[in-house]
Design an enzyme around this catalytic site. Sequence first.
Site, PDB file in Angstrom:
ATOM      1  N   HIS A  17      51.145   4.123   7.207  1.00 23.85           N
ATOM      2  CA  HIS A  17      49.981   3.274   7.413  1.00 23.85           C
ATOM      3  C   HIS A  17      50.397   1.672   7.719  1.00 23.85           C
ATOM      4  O   HIS A  17      49.846   1.263   8.340  1.00 23.85           O
ATOM      5  CB  HIS A  17      49.102   3.192   6.082  1.00 23.85           C
ATOM      6  N   LYS A  41      38.002  14.627  -0.333  1.00 23.36           N
ATOM      7  CA  LYS A  41      38.427  15.862  -1.382  1.00 23.36           C
ATOM      8  C   LYS A  41      39.519  15.152  -2.254  1.00 23.36           C
ATOM      9  O   LYS A  41      40.507  14.721  -1.807  1.00 23.36           O
ATOM     10  CB  LYS A  41      38.977  17.065  -0.483  1.00 23.36           C
ATOM     11  N   ARG A  90      49.579  10.891  14.895  1.00 25.88           N
ATOM     12  CA  ARG A  90      50.658  11.477  14.611  1.00 25.88           C
ATOM     13  C   ARG A  90      50.881  12.686  15.568  1.00 25.88           C
ATOM     14  O   ARG A  90      51.244  12.435  16.835  1.00 25.88           O
ATOM     15  CB  ARG A  90      50.568  12.055  13.115  1.00 25.88           C
ATOM     16  N   SER A 128      49.037  10.971   3.356  1.00 25.74           N
ATOM     17  CA  SER A 128      48.851  10.651   1.937  1.00 25.74           C
ATOM     18  C   SER A 128      48.612  11.971   1.387  1.00 25.74           C
ATOM     19  O   SER A 128      49.260  12.257   0.217  1.00 25.74           O
ATOM     20  CB  SER A 128      47.367  10.080   1.534  1.00 25.74           C
TER      21      SER A 128
HETATM   22  P1  ADP Z   1      41.465   9.044   7.476  1.00 28.09           P
HETATM   23  O1  ADP Z   1      41.011  10.091   6.033  1.00 28.09           O
HETATM   24  O2  ADP Z   1      40.355   8.215   7.877  1.00 28.09           O
HETATM   25  O3  ADP Z   1      42.351   9.804   8.359  1.00 28.09           O
HETATM   26  P2  ADP Z   1      43.913   8.065   6.297  1.00 28.09           P
HETATM   27  O4  ADP Z   1      44.167   7.208   5.229  1.00 28.09           O
HETATM   28  O5  ADP Z   1      44.795   9.495   6.284  1.00 28.09           O
HETATM   29  O6  ADP Z   1      42.543   8.321   6.638  1.00 28.09           O
HETATM   30  O7  ADP Z   1      44.722   7.563   7.621  1.00 28.09           O
HETATM   31  C1  ADP Z   1      44.256   6.153   8.003  1.00 28.09           C
HETATM   32  C2  ADP Z   1      44.839   5.764   9.485  1.00 28.09           C
HETATM   33  O8  ADP Z   1      46.253   5.881   9.276  1.00 28.09           O
HETATM   34  C3  ADP Z   1      44.534   6.888  10.614  1.00 28.09           C
HETATM   35  O9  ADP Z   1      44.388   6.211  11.604  1.00 28.09           O
HETATM   36  C4  ADP Z   1      45.804   7.660  10.460  1.00 28.09           C
HETATM   37  O10 ADP Z   1      45.859   8.376  11.728  1.00 28.09           O
HETATM   38  C5  ADP Z   1      46.791   6.706  10.282  1.00 28.09           C
HETATM   39  N1  ADP Z   1      47.957   7.268   9.661  1.00 28.09           N
HETATM   40  C6  ADP Z   1      48.131   8.041   8.551  1.00 28.09           C
HETATM   41  N2  ADP Z   1      49.410   8.326   8.354  1.00 28.09           N
HETATM   42  C7  ADP Z   1      50.164   7.958   9.507  1.00 28.09           C
HETATM   43  C8  ADP Z   1      51.345   7.932   9.805  1.00 28.09           C
HETATM   44  N3  ADP Z   1      52.424   8.624   8.898  1.00 28.09           N
HETATM   45  N4  ADP Z   1      51.734   7.333  11.140  1.00 28.09           N
HETATM   46  C9  ADP Z   1      50.843   6.780  11.946  1.00 28.09           C
HETATM   47  N5  ADP Z   1      49.429   6.818  11.442  1.00 28.09           N
HETATM   48  C10 ADP Z   1      49.268   7.100  10.488  1.00 28.09           C
END
Ligand code: ADP
Length: 171
Positions: A17, A41, A90, A128
Amino acid sequence: MRIAICPGSFDPVTLGHMDIIARTSVIFDQVIVAVSRNPIKNPMFSIQERVEMLKEVLSPYPNVTVDSFEGLTIDYAAKRNAVAIVRGLRVISDFENEFRMALVNKNLACNIETLFLMTRAEYSFISSSAIKEVAIFGGPVERLVPPLVNKRLKEKLSGRLAGNCFDNKEG
Ligand code: ADP
């Protein structure tokens, strides 16, 4: 002033992030990192905890602010006068869902673009949920999350072992 939104669950914020947010902050005048209040979840951290961690780890970036929102991302983006929603991509499996959401959002507000930044190779496997899974089983995550998050994970999990479940009902 060109404003971008980086929306997500951030449960918790990872180096993946951070990389996307830092790169977005170079392209736009202002970046709003927006934590979705929509239920997810098994959240480990409350909205307040997630916002607090993000604020702390993003404090070195003067043009990045942190907020939370409820409802549609596109409505929030319009309310904040954003010109773009920035998402990280990703593996291929992210693509289908992101593509669908971008099309829906374009339909709802044609003046707001969805932009995708490709993950950095070294962060491509970080999510995450993977972090939480590794941490729950006592694995090392300090190279995948900011030091503050590593500390908060340890605190949360030691509380859990002491009998407090994740009780963040609000997501
Ligand atoms: P969501 O539940 O909306 O996907 P996340 O917190 O999982 O929320 O992710 C928020 C943003 O960060 C999304 O655009 C996701 O693709 C991006 N993201 C999460 N992990 C990575 C990573 N390792 N590399 C690049 N982008 C990431």
